[in-house]
Motif scaffolding. Structure first.
Motif, PDB file in Angstrom:
ATOM      1  N   LEU A 183       2.175   7.797  -2.111  1.00  0.00           N
ATOM      2  CA  LEU A 183       1.186   6.677  -1.683  1.00  0.00           C
ATOM      3  C   LEU A 183      -0.010   7.029  -2.724  1.00  0.00           C
ATOM      4  CD1 LEU A 183       3.446   5.842   0.378  1.00  0.00           C
ATOM      5  CD2 LEU A 183       1.484   4.583   1.232  1.00  0.00           C
ATOM      6  N   PRO A 184      -0.136   6.661  -3.911  1.00  0.00           N
ATOM      7  CA  PRO A 184      -1.681   6.904  -4.492  1.00  0.00           C
ATOM      8  C   PRO A 184      -2.597   5.802  -3.915  1.00  0.00           C
ATOM      9  CG  PRO A 184       0.207   6.776  -6.171  1.00  0.00           C
ATOM     10  CD  PRO A 184       0.556   6.669  -4.836  1.00  0.00           C
ATOM     11  N   GLY A 185      -3.943   6.310  -4.335  1.00  0.00           N
ATOM     12  CA  GLY A 185      -5.089   5.184  -3.976  1.00  0.00           C
ATOM     13  C   GLY A 185      -5.320   4.344  -4.999  1.00  0.00           C
ATOM     14  N   TYR A 186      -6.576   3.842  -5.029  1.00  0.00           N
ATOM     15  CA  TYR A 186      -6.878   2.606  -5.919  1.00  0.00           C
ATOM     16  C   TYR A 186      -6.754   3.346  -7.306  1.00  0.00           C
ATOM     17  CZ  TYR A 186     -10.805   0.449  -8.486  1.00  0.00           C
ATOM     18  OH  TYR A 186     -11.182  -0.657  -9.719  1.00  0.00           O
ATOM     19  N   ALA A 187      -6.246   2.428  -8.277  1.00  0.00           N
ATOM     20  CA  ALA A 187      -5.984   2.671  -9.787  1.00  0.00           C
ATOM     21  C   ALA A 187      -4.942   3.649 -10.099  1.00  0.00           C
ATOM     22  CB  ALA A 187      -7.471   3.188 -10.377  1.00  0.00           C
ATOM     23  N   ASN A 188      -4.250   4.169  -9.168  1.00  0.00           N
ATOM     24  CA  ASN A 188      -3.054   4.879  -8.955  1.00  0.00           C
ATOM     25  C   ASN A 188      -3.615   6.192  -9.325  1.00  0.00           C
ATOM     26  OD1 ASN A 188      -0.206   5.505  -9.406  1.00  0.00           O
ATOM     27  ND2 ASN A 188       0.025   4.071 -10.776  1.00  0.00           N
ATOM     28  N   SER A 189      -2.345   7.144  -9.540  1.00  0.00           N
ATOM     29  CA  SER A 189      -2.670   8.562 -10.077  1.00  0.00           C
ATOM     30  C   SER A 189      -2.096   8.931 -11.106  1.00  0.00           C
ATOM     31  CB  SER A 189      -2.022   9.449  -8.826  1.00  0.00           C
ATOM     32  OG  SER A 189      -2.279   9.225  -7.561  1.00  0.00           O
ATOM     33  N   GLY A 190      -2.932   9.376 -12.171  1.00  0.00           N
ATOM     34  CA  GLY A 190      -2.538   9.638 -13.463  1.00  0.00           C
ATOM     35  C   GLY A 190      -1.421  10.863 -13.748  1.00  0.00           C
ATOM     36  N   PRO A 191      -1.377  11.321 -14.888  1.00  0.00           N
ATOM     37  CA  PRO A 191      -0.331  12.204 -15.046  1.00  0.00           C
ATOM     38  C   PRO A 191      -0.752  13.708 -14.536  1.00  0.00           C
ATOM     39  CG  PRO A 191      -1.093  11.529 -17.106  1.00  0.00           C
ATOM     40  CD  PRO A 191      -1.890  10.557 -15.999  1.00  0.00           C
ATOM     41  N   ASP A 192      -2.108  14.064 -14.686  1.00  0.00           N
ATOM     42  CA  ASP A 192      -2.541  15.221 -14.136  1.00  0.00           C
ATOM     43  C   ASP A 192      -2.648  15.467 -12.677  1.00  0.00           C
ATOM     44  OD1 ASP A 192      -2.262  16.212 -16.592  1.00  0.00           O
ATOM     45  OD2 ASP A 192      -4.268  15.437 -17.146  1.00  0.00           O
ATOM     46  N   HIS A 193      -2.535  14.291 -11.928  1.00  0.00           N
ATOM     47  CA  HIS A 193      -2.759  14.225 -10.402  1.00  0.00           C
ATOM     48  C   HIS A 193      -1.823  15.042  -9.711  1.00  0.00           C
ATOM     49  CE1 HIS A 193      -3.514  12.751  -6.398  1.00  0.00           C
ATOM     50  NE2 HIS A 193      -4.568  12.198  -6.819  1.00  0.00           N
ATOM     51  N   TRP A 194      -2.071  15.905  -8.668  1.00  0.00           N
ATOM     52  CA  TRP A 194      -0.894  16.434  -8.233  1.00  0.00           C
ATOM     53  C   TRP A 194       0.364  15.724  -7.529  1.00  0.00           C
ATOM     54  CZ3 TRP A 194      -0.089  14.851  -2.997  1.00  0.00           C
ATOM     55  CH2 TRP A 194      -1.360  14.069  -2.453  1.00  0.00           C
ATOM     56  N   GLN A 195      -0.264  14.378  -7.151  1.00  0.00           N
ATOM     57  CA  GLN A 195       0.867  13.373  -6.698  1.00  0.00           C
ATOM     58  C   GLN A 195       1.993  13.223  -7.786  1.00  0.00           C
ATOM     59  OE1 GLN A 195      -1.259  10.172  -5.099  1.00  0.00           O
ATOM     60  NE2 GLN A 195      -0.243  10.482  -3.278  1.00  0.00           N
ATOM     61  N   SER A 196       1.348  13.280  -8.921  1.00  0.00           N
ATOM     62  CA  SER A 196       2.482  12.733 -10.194  1.00  0.00           C
ATOM     63  C   SER A 196       3.031  14.001 -10.704  1.00  0.00           C
ATOM     64  CB  SER A 196       1.355  12.237 -11.374  1.00  0.00           C
ATOM     65  OG  SER A 196       0.797  11.121 -11.210  1.00  0.00           O
ATOM     66  N   ARG A 197       2.462  15.155 -10.556  1.00  0.00           N
ATOM     67  CA  ARG A 197       3.101  16.354 -10.726  1.00  0.00           C
ATOM     68  C   ARG A 197       4.284  16.754  -9.738  1.00  0.00           C
ATOM     69  NH1 ARG A 197      -0.790  19.870 -14.202  1.00  0.00           N
ATOM     70  NH2 ARG A 197       0.187  21.715 -13.479  1.00  0.00           N
ATOM     71  N   TRP A 198       3.950  16.385  -8.780  1.00  0.00           N
ATOM     72  CA  TRP A 198       4.998  16.688  -7.673  1.00  0.00           C
ATOM     73  C   TRP A 198       6.260  15.612  -7.909  1.00  0.00           C
ATOM     74  CZ3 TRP A 198       2.368  16.577  -2.140  1.00  0.00           C
ATOM     75  CH2 TRP A 198       1.537  17.608  -1.900  1.00  0.00           C
ATOM     76  N   GLU A 199       6.032  14.408  -8.238  1.00  0.00           N
ATOM     77  CA  GLU A 199       6.979  13.538  -8.674  1.00  0.00           C
ATOM     78  C   GLU A 199       7.975  14.063  -9.842  1.00  0.00           C
ATOM     79  OE1 GLU A 199       6.369   8.832  -8.622  1.00  0.00           O
ATOM     80  OE2 GLU A 199       4.350   9.987  -8.728  1.00  0.00           O
ATOM     81  N   ASP A 200       7.123  14.490 -10.994  1.00  0.00           N
ATOM     82  CA  ASP A 200       7.794  15.006 -12.056  1.00  0.00           C
ATOM     83  C   ASP A 200       8.731  16.305 -11.774  1.00  0.00           C
ATOM     84  OD1 ASP A 200       6.432  13.156 -13.642  1.00  0.00           O
ATOM     85  OD2 ASP A 200       4.942  14.389 -14.362  1.00  0.00           O
TER      86      ASP A 200
END
Length: 183
Positions: free
Chosen positions: A9-26
């Motif tokens: 669950l990202p926050g406002y404006a979503n999490s970009g490709p370098d955010h730890w959340q996006s990296r975990w998903e990748d």
């Protein structure tokens, strides 16, 4: 980490490709982003409704939540005001990273309905991770929330908003904290 599904669950404006959340998903197909109806005009009720649908649809073992910023507040509002006991039973735990303070002058004006954060015990294990120099939250607010929610509190020092700009990369410490919710 086992093969448990993790709702990101990202926050406002979503999490970009370098955010730890996006990296975990990748890196792991068990990490699945919850897509909010409007990332740039966050409405608490709409975000809670979206989380409600995602949890209802979960059929596997109880899920984990990896929330950042407004994703944390969404989860707390959902758990305190929207979720049914059956839905709450589907949550194995939640990692709350960089909980924002709606009273902060930095809180986005495009985020609505997040005031009056529920300060009640949550019915699943939680960890609150905070930074000493987060522009969206003073450490004292994060500590107060953690205490009220029954969360373990982790201060990671001066790491800003604990996002891509914090230089965390894959943030293995965060992955270990998330996994510890299952211990």
């Amino acid at each position: 980490m086992d093969t448990r599904r993790v709702c990101v669950l990202p926050g406002y404006a979503n999490s970009g490709p370098d955010h730890w959340q996006s990296r975990w998903e990748d890196a792991d197909p068990m990490f699945v982003r919850v897509s909010m109806p409007d990332w740039d005009n966050a409405v608490c009720e709409a975000w809670c409704d979206t989380l409600d649908v995602v949890v209802d649809a979960a059929e596997e073992d109880p899920i984990l939540i990896a929330a950042h910023s407004l994703g944390c507040l969404t989860t707390v509002f959902w758990a305190a005001h929207c979720a049914t006991p059956d839905q709450l039973a589907k949550i194995a735990g939640a990692l709350f990273v960089a909980v924002p303070d709606p009273a902060s002058v930095s809180f986005p004006s495009e985020a609505h309905g997040f005031a009056n954060v529920p300060l009640v015990p949550l019915p699943f294990p939680t960890i609150v991770v905070a930074s000493t120099d987060d522009p969206y939250c003073r450490i004292e607010f994060a500590q107060r929330c953690a205490g009220a929610w029954g969360s373990r509190f982790v201060n990671i020092g001066p790491r800003g908003h604990i996002n891509a700009e914090s230089g965390l990369g894959d943030w293995e410490e965060g992955r270990r904290l998330l996994a510890s919710l299952l211990d």
